[in-house]
Design a protein around this motif. Sequence first.
Motif, PDB file in Angstrom:
ATOM      1  N   ALA A  61      47.485  41.064  49.099  1.00 47.45           N
ATOM      2  CA  ALA A  61      47.607  41.070  50.554  1.00 47.45           C
ATOM      3  C   ALA A  61      47.546  42.472  51.141  1.00 47.45           C
ATOM      4  O   ALA A  61      47.801  42.653  52.330  1.00 47.45           O
ATOM      5  N   ALA A  62      47.216  43.459  50.326  1.00 48.95           N
ATOM      6  CA  ALA A  62      47.033  44.816  50.843  1.00 48.95           C
ATOM      7  C   ALA A  62      45.723  44.878  51.622  1.00 48.95           C
ATOM      8  O   ALA A  62      44.728  44.277  51.230  1.00 48.95           O
ATOM      9  N   TRP A  63      45.728  45.620  52.733  1.00 44.20           N
ATOM     10  CA  TRP A  63      44.519  45.728  53.552  1.00 44.20           C
ATOM     11  C   TRP A  63      43.764  46.988  53.199  1.00 44.20           C
ATOM     12  O   TRP A  63      44.308  48.078  53.187  1.00 44.20           O
ATOM     13  N   LYS A  64      42.498  46.834  52.889  1.00 48.30           N
ATOM     14  CA  LYS A  64      41.615  47.973  52.641  1.00 48.30           C
ATOM     15  C   LYS A  64      40.753  48.144  53.888  1.00 48.30           C
ATOM     16  O   LYS A  64      39.929  47.282  54.192  1.00 48.30           O
ATOM     17  N   LYS A  65      40.975  49.233  54.594  1.00 47.13           N
ATOM     18  CA  LYS A  65      40.245  49.457  55.840  1.00 47.13           C
ATOM     19  C   LYS A  65      38.746  49.533  55.560  1.00 47.13           C
ATOM     20  O   LYS A  65      38.313  50.219  54.640  1.00 47.13           O
ATOM     21  N   PRO A  66      37.940  48.801  56.347  1.00 47.41           N
ATOM     22  CA  PRO A  66      36.492  48.835  56.126  1.00 47.41           C
ATOM     23  C   PRO A  66      35.891  50.203  56.410  1.00 47.41           C
ATOM     24  O   PRO A  66      36.431  50.997  57.137  1.00 47.41           O
TER      25      PRO A  66
END
Length: 331
Positions: free
Chosen positions: A326-331
């Motif tokens: 659920a970690a967000w990897k910024k595009p």
Amino acid sequence: MKMRERSWRQAAGLLLSGALLLAAAACGSADEPASGGSSDPTSKGGVIHIGYQKYGSVNLLKGKGGLDEKLAEIGYKAEWTLFPGGPQLLEAMNVGSVDIGHTGEAPPIFAQAAGTPLVYLARSPASPKAEAILVPENSEVQSVADLKGKKVALNKGSNVHYLLVKALEQAGVPYGDIETVFLPPADARAAFESGSVDAWVIWEPFYSAAQLATKARVLADGEGLVKNYEFVLASRSFADKHAEAVEVVLDALKEADVWAEEDPKRAAELLSPELGIDVPSLEQAMGHRAFGIEEIDDGTLAEQQRIADAFLELKLIPEKLDVKEAAWKKP
């Protein structure tokens, strides 16, 4: 005394039913065009549906204002929905009614276990004193150990669920030796004041409001037991497709926290009419929290993993989770 608790699957079904009702009442998301917006979900513009509660940075931003002007510069607008707790907010996110919202530590764990496609965007500093186990002023309960065999009210799946787990663990009381009574804050306070429950595990500002109004005693707060982070969360599809809008919201949250930290009395006065909570209670509540918006790091995810593992051991979630998913990897 064994707790009277529905099975996880039965509870999940009830929660989903409630979420579907919320979804039916809600309008679209940023993937649907606002006036002048685009029907292409990868394009700029649209409505951002923000879920908020009666506490925390998102609540402060709602009260302070200013987000709409910032969003308008990039073609978005915000629509706000108030929720009684984090679990209910994330149920709505699961069915597409909320794009961005905020909760404590435990709700994302339960939501991820239920299949909600959420991502962690940011967090507050730890605020362990902003949640507590309350008992009536004249209660015979003098320690957490005395809760054995007692009725304890809490909002199921909320941040205080983990506080209760850790407090009982420290006191040597098996979780199954108390009777949990799952109620949202308003119903839990009524049960607490009527004496139909023996203790109430609750977060701010409900904690301060009840303590000041009823002279309730604090049996324990989160100090030394839990971090009690406030998380800013988003649906994965929204965050991935609208990263610029996400950054605008996070920057506005940082500004709102600086404003409230510098003038907590003014912030309390501004929020009081909307929240229906008196100014002294809100001032005390803000004195229990830490301010700021910080990035999610590996240590934060590791702490969330420990919570997930503890819930799995107690069979509060059905299978092991990998929080890092659920970690967000910024595009």
